[in-house]
Scaffold this motif. Structure first.
Motif, PDB file in Angstrom:
ATOM      1  N   LEU A 117       0.860  -1.234   0.126  1.00 32.92           N
ATOM      2  CA  LEU A 117       0.050   0.087   0.223  1.00 32.92           C
ATOM      3  C   LEU A 117       0.868   1.403  -0.003  1.00 32.92           C
ATOM      4  O   LEU A 117       0.482   2.271  -0.586  1.00 32.92           O
ATOM      5  CB  LEU A 117      -0.846  -0.042   1.060  1.00 32.92           C
ATOM      6  CG  LEU A 117      -2.075   1.024   1.372  1.00 32.92           C
ATOM      7  CD1 LEU A 117      -3.123   0.993  -0.059  1.00 32.92           C
ATOM      8  CD2 LEU A 117      -2.971   1.091   2.557  1.00 32.92           C
ATOM      9  N   THR A 118       2.070   1.230   0.649  1.00 41.75           N
ATOM     10  CA  THR A 118       2.848   2.268   0.935  1.00 41.75           C
ATOM     11  C   THR A 118       3.518   2.817  -0.407  1.00 41.75           C
ATOM     12  O   THR A 118       3.781   3.848  -0.628  1.00 41.75           O
ATOM     13  CB  THR A 118       3.885   2.094   1.796  1.00 41.75           C
ATOM     14  OG1 THR A 118       4.728   0.984   1.439  1.00 41.75           O
ATOM     15  CG2 THR A 118       3.381   1.936   3.260  1.00 41.75           C
ATOM     16  N   GLN A 119       3.496   1.807  -1.485  1.00 41.95           N
ATOM     17  CA  GLN A 119       4.148   2.102  -2.731  1.00 41.95           C
ATOM     18  C   GLN A 119       3.015   2.407  -3.686  1.00 41.95           C
ATOM     19  O   GLN A 119       3.526   3.060  -4.931  1.00 41.95           O
ATOM     20  CB  GLN A 119       4.677   0.626  -3.418  1.00 41.95           C
ATOM     21  CG  GLN A 119       5.810   0.198  -2.498  1.00 41.95           C
ATOM     22  CD  GLN A 119       6.326  -1.218  -2.904  1.00 41.95           C
ATOM     23  OE1 GLN A 119       5.462  -1.925  -3.575  1.00 41.95           O
ATOM     24  NE2 GLN A 119       7.366  -1.737  -2.714  1.00 41.95           N
ATOM     25  N   LEU A 120       1.700   2.409  -3.506  1.00 39.47           N
ATOM     26  CA  LEU A 120       0.897   2.596  -4.627  1.00 39.47           C
ATOM     27  C   LEU A 120       0.865   4.074  -5.197  1.00 39.47           C
ATOM     28  O   LEU A 120       1.016   4.110  -6.467  1.00 39.47           O
ATOM     29  CB  LEU A 120      -0.253   2.182  -4.256  1.00 39.47           C
ATOM     30  CG  LEU A 120      -1.651   2.228  -5.140  1.00 39.47           C
ATOM     31  CD1 LEU A 120      -1.354   1.284  -6.440  1.00 39.47           C
ATOM     32  CD2 LEU A 120      -2.750   1.465  -4.449  1.00 39.47           C
ATOM     33  N   ALA A 121       0.682   5.006  -4.280  1.00 36.11           N
ATOM     34  CA  ALA A 121       0.582   6.364  -4.731  1.00 36.11           C
ATOM     35  C   ALA A 121       1.706   6.848  -5.630  1.00 36.11           C
ATOM     36  O   ALA A 121       1.757   7.493  -6.642  1.00 36.11           O
ATOM     37  CB  ALA A 121       0.389   7.207  -3.485  1.00 36.11           C
ATOM     38  N   GLU A 122       2.894   6.561  -4.976  1.00 32.77           N
ATOM     39  CA  GLU A 122       4.226   6.990  -5.818  1.00 32.77           C
ATOM     40  C   GLU A 122       4.368   6.063  -7.072  1.00 32.77           C
ATOM     41  O   GLU A 122       4.533   6.865  -8.081  1.00 32.77           O
ATOM     42  CB  GLU A 122       5.602   6.473  -5.063  1.00 32.77           C
ATOM     43  CG  GLU A 122       6.884   6.983  -5.803  1.00 32.77           C
ATOM     44  CD  GLU A 122       8.096   6.355  -4.931  1.00 32.77           C
ATOM     45  OE1 GLU A 122       8.909   6.231  -5.804  1.00 32.77           O
ATOM     46  OE2 GLU A 122       8.158   5.819  -3.782  1.00 32.77           O
ATOM     47  N   ALA A 123       3.866   4.844  -6.916  1.00 31.17           N
ATOM     48  CA  ALA A 123       3.800   4.051  -8.357  1.00 31.17           C
ATOM     49  C   ALA A 123       2.799   4.612  -9.564  1.00 31.17           C
ATOM     50  O   ALA A 123       3.093   5.029 -10.677  1.00 31.17           O
ATOM     51  CB  ALA A 123       3.566   2.648  -8.085  1.00 31.17           C
ATOM     52  N   CYS A 124       1.763   5.362  -9.205  1.00 33.53           N
ATOM     53  CA  CYS A 124       0.611   5.989  -9.664  1.00 33.53           C
ATOM     54  C   CYS A 124       1.205   7.174 -10.358  1.00 33.53           C
ATOM     55  O   CYS A 124       0.778   7.551 -11.413  1.00 33.53           O
ATOM     56  CB  CYS A 124      -0.600   6.061  -9.086  1.00 33.53           C
ATOM     57  SG  CYS A 124      -1.495   4.509  -8.831  1.00 33.53           S
TER      58      CYS A 124
END
Length: 158
Positions: A117-124
């Motif tokens: 979950l912590t990676q999702l915003a950055e990946a988007c």
């Protein structure tokens, strides 16, 4: 704009390995029709689910759909939810083969993954297409943050 097989063919080649893999023309046409139908669903809905029997080409249909969206939209944001984290890596490998074998030319850096979950915003923010396992949205923390994530996703999507 009229979306049909002729519209697809200049940039999407679902038949690129038809002869080598002995795939019937009808099967390619069915895959192309599925891609076109899914595009129609996405005109009015925020997502689409591809489900069929094993070996019917869902992976290539999904990658073809992603290719169409990348071609059609100036700044697309595509979230692909997979059942397990291992499928993220598999899809990224298959997307690379899809590109290398001439099905579709994914732009460099357009594909990414998030396994937490912590990676999702950055990946988007970094990638146009993000593969994420559904397990990211499970658990107490994920449930409390799901609304914020969906809000981010729809804001990115416009």
């Amino acid at each position: 704009m009229s979306r049909n097989r002729e519209w697809l063919h200049p940039f999407l080649k679902l038949d690129a390995r038809r002869a080598e893999e002995h795939i019937a023309v009808e099967a390619i046409h069915r895959q192309e029709d599925t891609v076109l139908s899914a595009l129609e669903v996405l005109r009015t809905e925020p997502g689409v689910l591809l489900a069929d029997e094993v070996g019917m080409g869902k992976t290539y249909q999904a990658l073809g759909l992603i290719g169409c969206m990348l071609e059609e939209r100036e700044s697309p944001h595509i979230l692909v939810v997979t059942p397990r984290p291992v499928l993220n890596r598999q899809w990224l490998r298959v997307a690379g083969r899809f590109r290398d074998q001439g099905f579709y030319r994914f732009p460099v850096g357009s594909l990414g993954e998030a396994t937490h979950l912590t990676q999702l915003a950055e990946a988007c923010q970094r990638h146009k297409v993000v593969f994420v396992p559904v397990t990211v949205f499970r658990g107490a923390r994920a449930q409390s943050e799901r609304g914020a994530i969906l809000q981010l996703w729809f804001r990115l999507r416009g």
